[in-house]
Design a protein around this motif. Structure first.
Motif, PDB file in Angstrom:
ATOM      1  N   GLU A  37       0.835  -1.205   0.000  1.00 57.82           N
ATOM      2  CA  GLU A  37       0.000   0.000   0.000  1.00 57.82           C
ATOM      3  C   GLU A  37       0.867   1.252   0.000  1.00 57.82           C
ATOM      4  O   GLU A  37       0.574   2.225  -0.701  1.00 57.82           O
ATOM      5  CB  GLU A  37      -0.929  -0.005   1.221  1.00 57.82           C
ATOM      6  N   ALA A  38       1.947   1.227   0.773  1.00 61.76           N
ATOM      7  CA  ALA A  38       2.854   2.379   0.803  1.00 61.76           C
ATOM      8  C   ALA A  38       3.503   2.606  -0.559  1.00 61.76           C
ATOM      9  O   ALA A  38       3.657   3.750  -1.004  1.00 61.76           O
ATOM     10  CB  ALA A  38       3.924   2.171   1.872  1.00 61.76           C
ATOM     11  N   GLN A  39       3.857   1.528  -1.235  1.00 60.83           N
ATOM     12  CA  GLN A  39       4.464   1.651  -2.560  1.00 60.83           C
ATOM     13  C   GLN A  39       3.450   2.203  -3.567  1.00 60.83           C
ATOM     14  O   GLN A  39       3.787   3.045  -4.402  1.00 60.83           O
ATOM     15  CB  GLN A  39       4.983   0.296  -3.015  1.00 60.83           C
ATOM     16  N   LEU A  95       1.497   6.801  -6.781  1.00 62.80           N
ATOM     17  CA  LEU A  95       0.457   7.780  -7.105  1.00 62.80           C
ATOM     18  C   LEU A  95       0.931   9.201  -6.820  1.00 62.80           C
ATOM     19  O   LEU A  95       0.630  10.134  -7.566  1.00 62.80           O
ATOM     20  CB  LEU A  95      -0.816   7.488  -6.304  1.00 62.80           C
ATOM     21  N   TRP A  96       1.680   9.386  -5.746  1.00 59.06           N
ATOM     22  CA  TRP A  96       2.218  10.711  -5.415  1.00 59.06           C
ATOM     23  C   TRP A  96       3.168  11.186  -6.512  1.00 59.06           C
ATOM     24  O   TRP A  96       3.128  12.346  -6.916  1.00 59.06           O
ATOM     25  CB  TRP A  96       2.927  10.645  -4.066  1.00 59.06           C
ATOM     26  N   THR A  97       4.004  10.279  -6.999  1.00 57.12           N
ATOM     27  CA  THR A  97       4.947  10.645  -8.057  1.00 57.12           C
ATOM     28  C   THR A  97       4.195  11.037  -9.326  1.00 57.12           C
ATOM     29  O   THR A  97       4.519  12.048  -9.961  1.00 57.12           O
ATOM     30  CB  THR A  97       5.895   9.468  -8.343  1.00 57.12           C
ATOM     31  N   VAL A  98       3.184  10.266  -9.685  1.00 58.00           N
ATOM     32  CA  VAL A  98       2.389  10.585 -10.873  1.00 58.00           C
ATOM     33  C   VAL A  98       1.711  11.946 -10.698  1.00 58.00           C
ATOM     34  O   VAL A  98       1.690  12.765 -11.615  1.00 58.00           O
ATOM     35  CB  VAL A  98       1.347   9.471 -11.140  1.00 58.00           C
ATOM     36  N   ARG A  99       1.193  12.176  -9.503  1.00 55.83           N
ATOM     37  CA  ARG A  99       0.528  13.460  -9.252  1.00 55.83           C
ATOM     38  C   ARG A  99       1.514  14.618  -9.371  1.00 55.83           C
ATOM     39  O   ARG A  99       1.187  15.672  -9.945  1.00 55.83           O
ATOM     40  CB  ARG A  99      -0.091  13.445  -7.866  1.00 55.83           C
TER      41      ARG A  99
END
Length: 118
Positions: free
Chosen positions: A58-60, A65-69
């Motif tokens: 889940e952390a990965q 998702l954070w990187t994509v955002r």
């Protein structure tokens, strides 16, 4: 109790056999109990490992998702700058014969999939 004690004093072979039988039975019960404790510990360890793997996955996923955002936000900011620059140039220049409208359309395509409607 005294009669039982006197009986075992007279029949010491039976007393020795009873003591040996109690020792064997006690070691058997202790072995079974130890095996159950070890099995429960193994199950608990497996459950903890499974939970840790789920947390790591889940952390990965959240990190991805954070990187994509972040990439999308950076692209949005760059395209916003491009639109502002082009509209500023469009305001200062004559629109005929310039490619400013096309630049604006291309930059706006990031915000809207169908920027041709502009």
């Amino acid at each position: 109790m005294g009669g039982l004690w006197n009986y075992f004093e007279e029949h010491d072979a039976i007393f020795a056999a009873l003591v040996a039988l109690l020792a064997i039975g006690g070691s058997y019960v202790a072995g079974v109990r130890g095996a159950k404790i070890q099995a429960n510990g193994g199950r608990d360890q497996a459950a903890a490992a499974r939970e840790a793997a789920q947390i790591a996955a889940e952390a990965q996923r959240v990190a991805a998702l954070w990187t994509v955002r972040q990439v999308q936000v950076a692209e949005c900011i760059n395209q916003t700058r491009e639109v502002l620059e082009a509209t500023h140039q469009l305001y200062l220049q004559e629109p005929e014969g310039s490619d400013l409208e096309q630049r604006i359309r291309e930059a706006m395509s990031v915000f809207q999939p169908h920027a041709d409607a502009w």
